[in-house]
Write a protein that holds these residues in place. Structure first.
Motif, PDB file in Angstrom:
ATOM      1  N   THR A 243       0.843  -1.194   0.000  1.00  0.00           N
ATOM      2  CA  THR A 243       0.000   0.000   0.000  1.00  0.00           C
ATOM      3  C   THR A 243       0.881   1.248   0.000  1.00  0.00           C
ATOM      4  OG1 THR A 243      -0.305  -0.242   2.416  1.00  0.00           O
ATOM      5  CG2 THR A 243      -2.030  -1.119   0.978  1.00  0.00           C
ATOM      6  N   GLU A 244       1.022   1.896   1.136  1.00  0.00           N
ATOM      7  CA  GLU A 244       1.554   3.260   1.121  1.00  0.00           C
ATOM      8  C   GLU A 244       2.914   3.386   1.801  1.00  0.00           C
ATOM      9  OE1 GLU A 244      -0.306   7.654   2.048  1.00  0.00           O
ATOM     10  OE2 GLU A 244      -0.792   6.023   3.439  1.00  0.00           O
ATOM     11  N   ASP A 245       3.718   4.303   1.286  1.00  0.00           N
ATOM     12  CA  ASP A 245       4.868   4.813   2.028  1.00  0.00           C
ATOM     13  C   ASP A 245       4.282   5.817   3.016  1.00  0.00           C
ATOM     14  OD1 ASP A 245       7.254   5.709   3.005  1.00  0.00           O
ATOM     15  OD2 ASP A 245       7.919   6.678   1.158  1.00  0.00           O
ATOM     16  N   GLN A 246       3.890   5.335   4.185  1.00  0.00           N
ATOM     17  CA  GLN A 246       3.053   6.124   5.094  1.00  0.00           C
ATOM     18  C   GLN A 246       3.923   7.052   5.937  1.00  0.00           C
ATOM     19  OE1 GLN A 246       0.271   4.544   8.459  1.00  0.00           O
ATOM     20  NE2 GLN A 246      -0.853   4.390   6.533  1.00  0.00           N
ATOM     21  N   ARG A 247       3.796   8.320   5.627  1.00  0.00           N
ATOM     22  CA  ARG A 247       4.575   9.345   6.337  1.00  0.00           C
ATOM     23  C   ARG A 247       3.755  10.625   6.442  1.00  0.00           C
ATOM     24  NH1 ARG A 247      10.031  10.306   3.150  1.00  0.00           N
ATOM     25  NH2 ARG A 247       9.534   8.829   1.483  1.00  0.00           N
ATOM     26  N   ARG A 248       4.021  11.366   7.494  1.00  0.00           N
ATOM     27  CA  ARG A 248       3.489  12.706   7.570  1.00  0.00           C
ATOM     28  C   ARG A 248       4.273  13.578   6.582  1.00  0.00           C
ATOM     29  NH1 ARG A 248       3.332  10.912  13.077  1.00  0.00           N
ATOM     30  NH2 ARG A 248       1.251  11.128  13.978  1.00  0.00           N
ATOM     31  N   PRO A 249       3.662  14.596   5.953  1.00  0.00           N
ATOM     32  CA  PRO A 249       2.361  15.177   6.285  1.00  0.00           C
ATOM     33  C   PRO A 249       1.174  14.566   5.551  1.00  0.00           C
ATOM     34  CG  PRO A 249       3.418  16.543   4.667  1.00  0.00           C
ATOM     35  CD  PRO A 249       4.392  15.433   4.971  1.00  0.00           C
ATOM     36  N   TRP A 250       1.399  13.696   4.553  1.00  0.00           N
ATOM     37  CA  TRP A 250       0.230  13.202   3.816  1.00  0.00           C
ATOM     38  C   TRP A 250      -0.506  12.100   4.561  1.00  0.00           C
ATOM     39  CZ3 TRP A 250       5.186  12.595   1.425  1.00  0.00           C
ATOM     40  CH2 TRP A 250       5.732  11.304   1.464  1.00  0.00           C
ATOM     41  N   ALA A 251       0.146  11.423   5.488  1.00  0.00           N
ATOM     42  CA  ALA A 251      -0.501  10.392   6.292  1.00  0.00           C
ATOM     43  C   ALA A 251      -0.582  10.868   7.741  1.00  0.00           C
ATOM     44  CB  ALA A 251       0.264   9.086   6.178  1.00  0.00           C
ATOM     45  N   LYS A 252      -1.110   9.996   8.600  1.00  0.00           N
ATOM     46  CA  LYS A 252      -1.316  10.363   9.998  1.00  0.00           C
ATOM     47  C   LYS A 252      -0.316   9.691  10.919  1.00  0.00           C
ATOM     48  CE  LYS A 252      -6.145  10.394   8.660  1.00  0.00           C
ATOM     49  NZ  LYS A 252      -7.361   9.568   8.635  1.00  0.00           N
ATOM     50  N   ALA A 253       0.624   8.935  10.344  1.00  0.00           N
ATOM     51  CA  ALA A 253       1.653   8.259  11.128  1.00  0.00           C
ATOM     52  C   ALA A 253       2.865   8.051  10.236  1.00  0.00           C
ATOM     53  CB  ALA A 253       1.139   6.915  11.646  1.00  0.00           C
ATOM     54  N   ASP A 254       4.008   7.838  10.836  1.00  0.00           N
ATOM     55  CA  ASP A 254       5.247   7.590  10.106  1.00  0.00           C
ATOM     56  C   ASP A 254       5.605   6.112  10.244  1.00  0.00           C
ATOM     57  OD1 ASP A 254       6.103  10.320   9.197  1.00  0.00           O
ATOM     58  OD2 ASP A 254       5.985  10.722  11.345  1.00  0.00           O
ATOM     59  N   ARG A 255       5.278   5.343   9.214  1.00  0.00           N
ATOM     60  CA  ARG A 255       5.459   3.894   9.291  1.00  0.00           C
ATOM     61  C   ARG A 255       6.249   3.331   8.115  1.00  0.00           C
ATOM     62  NH1 ARG A 255      -0.345   1.745   9.336  1.00  0.00           N
ATOM     63  NH2 ARG A 255       0.643  -0.248   9.831  1.00  0.00           N
ATOM     64  N   GLY A 256       6.550   4.149   7.108  1.00  0.00           N
ATOM     65  CA  GLY A 256       7.292   3.661   5.952  1.00  0.00           C
ATOM     66  C   GLY A 256       6.413   2.886   4.990  1.00  0.00           C
ATOM     67  N   MET A 257       7.055   2.206   4.014  1.00  0.00           N
ATOM     68  CA  MET A 257       6.315   1.444   3.007  1.00  0.00           C
ATOM     69  C   MET A 257       5.642   0.239   3.652  1.00  0.00           C
ATOM     70  SD  MET A 257       5.260   1.238  -0.072  1.00  0.00           S
ATOM     71  CE  MET A 257       6.289   2.363  -1.026  1.00  0.00           C
ATOM     72  N   LEU A 258       4.341   0.121   3.439  1.00  0.00           N
ATOM     73  CA  LEU A 258       3.539  -0.905   4.107  1.00  0.00           C
ATOM     74  C   LEU A 258       3.214  -2.038   3.142  1.00  0.00           C
ATOM     75  CD1 LEU A 258       1.004   1.389   6.000  1.00  0.00           C
ATOM     76  CD2 LEU A 258       3.201   0.495   6.817  1.00  0.00           C
ATOM     77  N   ARG A 259       3.412  -3.244   3.619  1.00  0.00           N
ATOM     78  CA  ARG A 259       2.985  -4.430   2.869  1.00  0.00           C
ATOM     79  C   ARG A 259       2.653  -5.535   3.859  1.00  0.00           C
ATOM     80  NH1 ARG A 259       6.098  -8.678  -1.175  1.00  0.00           N
ATOM     81  NH2 ARG A 259       4.165  -9.512  -2.072  1.00  0.00           N
ATOM     82  N   GLY A 260       1.424  -5.981   3.826  1.00  0.00           N
ATOM     83  CA  GLY A 260       1.020  -7.080   4.686  1.00  0.00           C
ATOM     84  C   GLY A 260       0.643  -6.687   6.091  1.00  0.00           C
ATOM     85  N   VAL A 261       0.690  -5.392   6.388  1.00  0.00           N
ATOM     86  CA  VAL A 261       0.189  -4.874   7.660  1.00  0.00           C
ATOM     87  C   VAL A 261      -0.877  -3.833   7.338  1.00  0.00           C
ATOM     88  CG1 VAL A 261       2.251  -5.340   9.017  1.00  0.00           C
ATOM     89  CG2 VAL A 261       2.076  -3.193   7.773  1.00  0.00           C
ATOM     90  N   VAL A 262      -1.836  -3.689   8.229  1.00  0.00           N
ATOM     91  CA  VAL A 262      -2.999  -2.862   7.923  1.00  0.00           C
ATOM     92  C   VAL A 262      -2.599  -1.413   7.642  1.00  0.00           C
ATOM     93  CG1 VAL A 262      -3.537  -2.372  10.354  1.00  0.00           C
ATOM     94  CG2 VAL A 262      -5.358  -2.304   8.640  1.00  0.00           C
ATOM     95  N   HIS A 263      -3.219  -0.834   6.630  1.00  0.00           N
ATOM     96  CA  HIS A 263      -2.910   0.530   6.212  1.00  0.00           C
ATOM     97  C   HIS A 263      -3.572   1.560   7.119  1.00  0.00           C
ATOM     98  CE1 HIS A 263      -3.921   4.210   3.879  1.00  0.00           C
ATOM     99  NE2 HIS A 263      -2.697   4.087   3.440  1.00  0.00           N
ATOM    100  N   ASP A 264      -4.827   1.341   7.476  1.00  0.00           N
ATOM    101  CA  ASP A 264      -5.590   2.321   8.252  1.00  0.00           C
ATOM    102  C   ASP A 264      -4.913   2.574   9.601  1.00  0.00           C
ATOM    103  OD1 ASP A 264      -8.509   3.642   8.612  1.00  0.00           O
ATOM    104  OD2 ASP A 264      -7.897   2.686  10.489  1.00  0.00           O
ATOM    105  N   GLU A 265      -4.651   3.853   9.893  1.00  0.00           N
ATOM    106  CA  GLU A 265      -3.896   4.191  11.099  1.00  0.00           C
ATOM    107  C   GLU A 265      -4.621   3.811  12.383  1.00  0.00           C
ATOM    108  OE1 GLU A 265      -2.569   7.334   7.992  1.00  0.00           O
ATOM    109  OE2 GLU A 265      -4.426   6.298   8.534  1.00  0.00           O
ATOM    110  N   ASN A 266      -5.933   3.985  12.424  1.00  0.00           N
ATOM    111  CA  ASN A 266      -6.666   3.608  13.628  1.00  0.00           C
ATOM    112  C   ASN A 266      -6.695   2.102  13.822  1.00  0.00           C
ATOM    113  OD1 ASN A 266      -7.242   6.080  14.775  1.00  0.00           O
ATOM    114  ND2 ASN A 266      -9.218   6.310  13.761  1.00  0.00           N
ATOM    115  N   ALA A 267      -6.907   1.359  12.732  1.00  0.00           N
ATOM    116  CA  ALA A 267      -6.895  -0.105  12.845  1.00  0.00           C
ATOM    117  C   ALA A 267      -5.531  -0.596  13.305  1.00  0.00           C
ATOM    118  CB  ALA A 267      -7.269  -0.733  11.506  1.00  0.00           C
ATOM    119  N   TRP A 268      -4.478   0.031  12.803  1.00  0.00           N
ATOM    120  CA  TRP A 268      -3.110  -0.303  13.246  1.00  0.00           C
ATOM    121  C   TRP A 268      -2.944  -0.025  14.733  1.00  0.00           C
ATOM    122  CZ3 TRP A 268       0.448   4.000  14.145  1.00  0.00           C
ATOM    123  CH2 TRP A 268       1.726   3.598  14.545  1.00  0.00           C
ATOM    124  N   ALA A 269      -3.421   1.150  15.189  1.00  0.00           N
ATOM    125  CA  ALA A 269      -3.299   1.511  16.603  1.00  0.00           C
ATOM    126  C   ALA A 269      -4.084   0.562  17.495  1.00  0.00           C
ATOM    127  CB  ALA A 269      -3.778   2.949  16.815  1.00  0.00           C
TER     128      ALA A 269
END
Length: 391
Positions: A243-269
């Motif tokens: 899915t995403e290279d998840q980083r602020r400011p476009w995302a709500k958390a800094d997690r890097g490139m995601l694969r096989g782990v849930v993308h949604d920040e709340n579901a992850w939390a």
């Protein structure tokens, strides 16, 4: 409102089985082969070029028990990261990319809500949950929901008035996250339609309280295991499409490139099991899910719901399901088609009027999220609708 007593077959007995899906030609499915060829071509085109609609995609479509289209295009993993300066993906060397296949699992995002909704309707059928019961009767510590008399039906129809989401990902621990949910009052008057992830999180809490089982167990025991949906699971799912290279400011958390782990920040939390977004699945498994509902709740020898409960689930305004939404259903809408979309690029539509289904899975957020564009979803649904008319 449809009766909550399941329908029975001749002699008062439920049918013993419903036909399983099988691969076949468009003609065998009663569909126009030219329109379906165009559908497959258009899905492949969605993954082409330097800035495609999605890095990769899978489409599975059919009518009755016949899968007439099962195609994969593009890449399950195409990018190593996203360049924050340009917003463009940093492409992997061709040898390091992972091709998309029809068996690639996807992060379903909000398609998870459909499984949570079916799990709730199963409890309604069994009498352990009241559709018009107040949430406060099950969860008295959820003081805001209790004070505003929010009901189970309102959670299922997104009419609780709760805001779309809360920043649970910013809370320091589960205790703080739960306190935030318990205190959250409706933003709009209950009865007002306002799509909200919080509805499914509260519904998850209700289900877990009334059954004594966690949501992952409820979905596995009640839906995926009896239907043989072995590729449908909560994460981690190592072989999934990235899915995403998840980083602020476009995302709500800094997690890097995601694969096989849930993308949604709340579901992850929340640990990767959440009522609004956290399941992974494949095109074929979702076709089984669609076929089961089109067949009145049965698939092969398994029965997960009675026909009247399926009717309740899919009849406007829908319980968890959206009904007749042309913005992603195209020309399948207008006759009682039901379905949903997911933020990561997923969608499904099932049309009881024509006994057709369409699953379109894409990783549109790879390598980063952007404003959603559902026109390709609507276009593929329109192709399927025209394939019915042209058959």
């Amino acid at each position: 409102m449809p009766s909550l007593e399941p329908k029975r077959g001749a002699g008062g007995r439920r049918p013993l089985s419903a036909p399983r899906l099988r691969a076949g030609t468009p003609e065998r499915a009663g569909l126009d082969p030219t329109e379906l060829a165009h559908l497959a071509d258009e899905v492949r085109a969605l993954t082409a070029g330097p800035r495609p609609w999605a890095a990769g995609a899978v489409v599975v479509a059919g009518r009755g028990p016949v899968i007439a289209v099962a195609e994969a295009a593009g890449w399950a993993v195409r990018y190593s990261s996203c360049d924050p300066g340009t917003g463009a993906g940093v492409e992997l060397p061709p040898a390091a990319r992972v091709p998309m296949t029809v068996d690639t699992p996807f992060d379903l995002a909000s398609l998870t809500k459909l499984f949570t909704s079916v799990a709730a309707v199963q409890q309604i059928e069994r009498g352990t949950l009241g559709i018009d019961a107040r949430v406060g009767a099950y969860l008295p510590e959820f003081t805001a929901a209790a004070q505003h008399d929010i009901t189970v039906r309102q959670l299922l129809t997104h009419t609780s008035g709760l805001r779309p989401e809360l920043p649970l990902y910013d809370c320091p621990d589960d205790t703080a996250r739960l306190a935030l949910l318990r205190a959250e009052a409706p933003l709009a008057e209950p009865g007002t339609h306002l799509y909200s992830d919080l509805n499914m999180l509260l519904l998850q809490c209700v289900l877990e309280r009334t059954t004594g089982l966690t949501l992952d167990v409820l979905i596995e025991d009640g839906i995926t295991r009896p239907l043989g949906m072995t590729a449908t699971t909560f994460g981690p799912c190592p072989g999934a499409a990235a899915t995403e290279d998840q980083r602020r400011p476009w995302a709500k958390a800094d997690r890097g490139m995601l694969r096989g782990v849930v993308h949604d920040e709340n579901a992850w939390a929340l640990g990767g099991v959440a009522g609004h977004a956290s399941l992974f699945s494949t095109g074929h498994d979702l076709a089984v899910f669609c076929r089961t509902l089109l067949a009145g709740g049965s698939y092969g020898p398994a029965r997960i719901l009675g026909p009247d409960l399926v009717e309740l689930l899919l009849t406007a305004p829908g319980l968890g399901f959206a009904v007749d939404q042309p913005w992603f259903m195209g020309e399948l809408s207008g006759r009682g088609a039901a379905g949903h979309t997911g933020f990561t690029g997923t969608s499904l539509v099932l049309d009881p009027a024509t006994d057709t289904f369409l699953v379109l899975l894409a990783n549109t957020v790879h390598p980063r999220r952007r404003p959603p564009d559902s026109r390709p979803r609507a276009a593929t649904a329109t192709r399927l609708a025209r394939a019915v008319r042209g058959a």
